[in-house]
Design an enzyme around this catalytic site. Structure first.
Site, PDB file in Angstrom:
ATOM      1  N   HIS A 277       0.802  -1.222   0.000  1.00 45.74           N
ATOM      2  CA  HIS A 277       0.000   0.000   0.000  1.00 45.74           C
ATOM      3  C   HIS A 277       0.833   1.270   0.000  1.00 45.74           C
ATOM      4  O   HIS A 277       0.321   2.328  -0.392  1.00 45.74           O
ATOM      5  CB  HIS A 277      -0.953   0.002   1.192  1.00 45.74           C
ATOM      6  CG  HIS A 277      -2.181  -0.827   0.966  1.00 45.74           C
ATOM      7  ND1 HIS A 277      -2.230  -2.177   1.231  1.00 45.74           N
ATOM      8  CD2 HIS A 277      -3.404  -0.498   0.466  1.00 45.74           C
ATOM      9  CE1 HIS A 277      -3.427  -2.641   0.924  1.00 45.74           C
ATOM     10  NE2 HIS A 277      -4.163  -1.646   0.451  1.00 45.74           N
ATOM     11  N   GLY A 278       2.061   1.204   0.417  1.00 50.15           N
ATOM     12  CA  GLY A 278       2.845   2.434   0.386  1.00 50.15           C
ATOM     13  C   GLY A 278       4.166   2.331   1.117  1.00 50.15           C
ATOM     14  O   GLY A 278       4.375   1.447   1.956  1.00 50.15           O
TER      15      GLY A 278
END
Length: 414
Positions: A277-278
């Site tokens: 996700h990041g």
């Protein structure tokens, strides 16, 4: 053309990835298949690491050694996590003998660059559309269904997600310590925002797919109705959770191993889910929160509680939204009244006074109200009411898009 409109330079990265994986997939069909599969995975992950995680890795190295690996942050190509995982799905399905490598490179390019879901998902498996690349049945009925699904998705985004985003951004961006109720309002607004934003995009992608004869699988199934965390992840971002299950968890042995190895397998999946996700410690912590509670539920197998599930999900979203772990902890403390903050303040009352209508619509939207109403309308031969409603919300949504500033989808970042 669609991708190049937003990424005139980085479209070359996607094209290069398509070409390289096309040839490696052909080699996998021959001898030394494990070698070429490994080479393809390393190549795909290398591209993802360079563009998505190089800055994060550079920051860690700088904090540990004082050496600055990068002088500037590398821009993140739109949708790189999605098309990379789709590329790897193609490679894995060929390696495991589930599909055949495509002889025509344009078929591979079509699969990767399908514009309905190229930018922000859902992650479409190669096996899901393999047959439809060659044989699609476009017809007026499914085109109509696709238009309806697209309108619902558009309305979710511009009428609900964007409105809730304003509340969440204001509360999370407070320069002073918000009250307990104001903190909860911000957390709940973000909980609604990320659902309506991402499920809205998925609805639009599925609708566009239907218009062209593609049948993409559902990506959401009313996740906030879940009775435990395991159930939540059977309902939320289904294309991602099943991707990790089939291509990481099961190949590692899944649950068919001893207890210690099983825990390691679950930990690996949720660590990777957070990292996907990041490039931030907040996403890693967010993934590990779910790891902890999934292990907890394996010990206490009879947990079935909507309240318990929603509390965990809401607090997890706080860290997902926060700029840093410390900011997330501080916001969570405000929600619990541990920062010496007031229970209620004037700002909270004003927000509720001015936003209660949209908040009620958002609350209704997280439950399967529309499908039940549709069934009732069909039963009493009043389908025209839904058609009129669709026309109304499509006109309002278009007007909102024209009159508003640029509001990108949350999952563009991933």
């Amino acid at each position: 053309m669609f991708y190049a409109w937003g990424e005139p330079l980085f479209v070359l990265i996607m094209l290069a990835s398509i070409v390289l994986n096309y040839f490696l997939a052909l080699f996998i069909s021959g001898s030394h298949k494990k070698f070429f599969m490994t080479a393809a995975v390393i190549l795909d992950l290398a591209i993802l690491i360079v563009f998505k995680y190089a800055g994060f890795i550079s920051e860690i190295i700088f904090n540990l050694t004082g050496f600055k690996l990068l002088s500037e942050k590398i821009p993140l190509p739109i949708g790189i996590s999605f098309f990379t995982f789709q590329m790897m799905s193609y490679i894995f399905d060929i390696y495991y003998g589930k599909s055949q490598a495509r002889k025509n490179p344009l078929d591979v390019a079509l699969y990767i660059s399908l514009f309905p879901q190229l930018i922000a998902g859902p992650i479409v498996r190669y096996g899901d559309v393999e047959r439809e690349i060659d044989h699609r049945n476009e017809n007026a009925e499914e085109f109509s269904q696709g238009v309806e699904r697209f309108i619902y998705g558009l309305a979710k985004k511009v009428l609900l997600a964007n409105f809730l985003a304003q509340i969440a951004d204001n509360v999370f961006g407070y320069i002073y310590n918000p009250s307990v109720l104001m903190s909860w309002l911000g957390a709940l607004a973000y909980t609604g925002q990320i659902y309506f934003d991402f499920s809205g995009y998925s609805d639009m992608a599925i609708g566009l797919g239907l218009m062209f004869g593609f049948h993409f699988k559902e990506n959401f199934n009313y996740p906030y109705m879940a009775v435990n965390i395991r159930d939540f992840w059977h309902r939320w971002h289904i294309s991602l959770s099943t991707w990790f299950r089939d291509y990481v968890y099961i190949p590692m042995g899944g649950s068919r191993v001893n207890s210690a190895r099983h825990i390691i397998n679950i930990f690996t999946v949720w660590l990777l889910t957070g990292i996907w996700h990041g490039a931030n410690w907040t996403f890693i912590l967010w993934g590990l929160i779910y790891f902890i509670f999934l292990i907890f539920e394996k010990i206490f197998t009879k947990i079935h509680s909507h309240v318990y599930t929603l509390l965990i999900v809401i607090f997890a979203w706080v860290f997902f939204r926060a700029e840093s772990v410390s900011a997330g902890l501080n916001f969570a403390a405000s929600m619990l009244g541990l920062n010496g903050n007031k229970f209620c303040d004037y700002a909270f009352l004003e927000y509720v006074k001015n936003t209660w209508v949209v908040l009620i619509f958002a609350l209704v939207g997280i439950f399967p109200v529309i499908p039940k109403l549709r069934s009732s309308l069909e039963k009493f031969h009043c389908v025209w009411i839904e058609k009129a409603f669709l026309i109304l919300i499509s006109l309002i949504s278009i007007a909102e898009v024209i009159g508003s500033s640029y509001n990108p989808f949350i999952y563009f970042n991933f």
